[in-house]
Design an enzyme around this catalytic site. Structure first.
Site, PDB file in Angstrom:
ATOM      1  N   CYS A   1     -46.993  16.808 -36.090  1.00 48.56           N
ATOM      2  CA  CYS A   1     -45.878  17.654 -36.496  1.00 48.56           C
ATOM      3  C   CYS A   1     -44.545  16.963 -36.216  1.00 48.56           C
ATOM      4  CB  CYS A   1     -45.941  19.005 -35.775  1.00 48.56           C
ATOM      5  SG  CYS A   1     -45.797  18.868 -33.976  1.00 48.56           S
TER       6      CYS A   1
ATOM      7  N   GLU B   1     -45.690  18.199 -41.831  1.00 43.79           N
ATOM      8  CA  GLU B   1     -46.870  17.744 -41.106  1.00 43.79           C
ATOM      9  C   GLU B   1     -47.322  16.440 -41.759  1.00 43.79           C
ATOM     10  OE1 GLU B   1     -49.365  19.328 -37.845  1.00 43.79           O
ATOM     11  OE2 GLU B   1     -47.599  20.170 -38.840  1.00 43.79           O
TER      12      GLU B   1
END
Length: 347
Positions: A304, A339
């Site tokens: 992330c 992501e």
């Protein structure tokens, strides 16, 4: 709202070819979004470019290719969890309930509804806000609320057991636990991670930050044995139950620090793939050293935070791994966050 992800540090926001009218009246005041003024195809191109820019700076030899960012089926109404907060009420008056203010991180913007959240969350948010306002004189400090939308409905209880469906998997976990918050793109992300883990032909799989088991279970049918590790005992308990619930008998889950997991594994790294999905700070040097010593055939790194991911990829390449693929996913439309999945193979 601060989605649990990060764009590369220093990234400048894109200048749109033609500005789009933001859907939210609080855009520019609430810090939750940064890209509502940019058409969605341009958002995806910009995010791809930012990951590419970061990796080109990390690997000046140009040996890393970045695939185009995969977009979300929903660009609004996709967030299945929000955590609005409020400061301590003053004089018994209802406090602002919402998210941080742009440029003033100690101030809270009052947010009656959030266009990134699902319709079910926004419907419930109205009632939750009214409950806080009605009890304003009882609060001695501020607080954080939870609204989580899943297959089992919307809950505001951090300790509630919720049910989520991801592809063919049916999972349960505590509402306050970490879980990806874009259920509309999540099945594709999980399928991609599972497919990448299989690319090297490994027979065994390790999920080093397994949580309640999603990625390990999504990949499990392709492996003889799967071992998941997670620091949270409660998450490990959920992972075990989720494996049983989905009839996956080749999975075991252990509560342990991810920096000390490889020595006790019942199979060699030479015939294993490893999935790592660390927190935003990335992997510790100790973890990376053990990972390299285990020497798995394939590593699938889910991140992330592309900046800490790039730092760790540099270490792994220096240890003899090559970066075979980099695939960004836009789990957070209208924001600068994303992501990113990188696949590494032994040279």
């Amino acid at each position: 709202m601060s989605p649990a992800a990060d764009a590369p540090a220093g990234a400048r926001l894109p200048e749109p070819r033609a500005a789009v009218e933001p859907r939210c009246a609080l855009y520019g005041t609430c810090a939750g979004c940064q890209l509502q003024h940019v058409a969605y195809d341009e958002q995806l191109a910009w995010k791809t470019g930012e990951v590419r820019r970061l990796l080109e700076a990390t690997f000046p030899d140009g040996a890393v290719d970045v695939a185009p960012c995969i977009g979300s089926p929903r660009v609004y109404g996709y967030r299945s969890k929000i955590t609005p907060h409020f400061p301590r009420p003053r004089g018994g008056h209802a406090p602002p309930i919402g998210f941080l203010k742009v440029g003033q991180p100690r101030r809270t913007v009052d947010v009656p509804s959030c266009p990134l959240a699902t319709d079910a969350i926004n419907a419930r948010l109205t009632a939750v806000r009214a409950e806080v306002a009605a009890r304003a004189d009882t609060y001695r400090r501020g607080g954080t609320l939870l609204l989580r939308d899943a297959a089992s409905g919307v809950t505001t209880d951090f300790r509630a057991v919720i049910t989520e469906e991801v592809g063919a998997l049916r999972l349960q976990f505590s509402a306050g636990d970490f879980f990806q918050n874009n259920p509309f793109l999540l099945p594709r992300l999980a399928a991609h991670v599972a497919a990448e883990a299989r690319t090297g032909g490994a027979r065994f799989l390790v999920d080093a930050y397994c949580g309640s088991g999603l990625l390990a279970l999504a990949a499990a049918p392709a492996f003889e044995r799967v071992c998941g590790v997670e620091v949270s005992p409660s998450s490990v308990a959920w992972a075990r139950e989720n494996a049983a619930r989905n009839g996956l008998r080749n999975c075991t889950f252990t509560a342990a620090d991810a920096s000390a997991i490889f020595a006790g594994l019942p199979f060699p790294g030479s015939d294993a793939a490893v999935i790592i999905d660390p927190p935003r700070r990335g992997c510790s040097p100790e973890f990376l050293a053990q990972l390299v010593a285990f020497a798995p055939r394939t590593i699938v790194y889910v991140s992330c935070n592309p900046e800490t991911q790039a730092r760790d990829l540099l270490s792994l390449r220096a240890a003899g791994y090559q970066i075979a693929a980099v695939q960004p996913f836009d789990m957070f439309p209208q924001t600068r966050h994303l992501e990113c999945v990188a696949t590494l193979t032994r040279v």
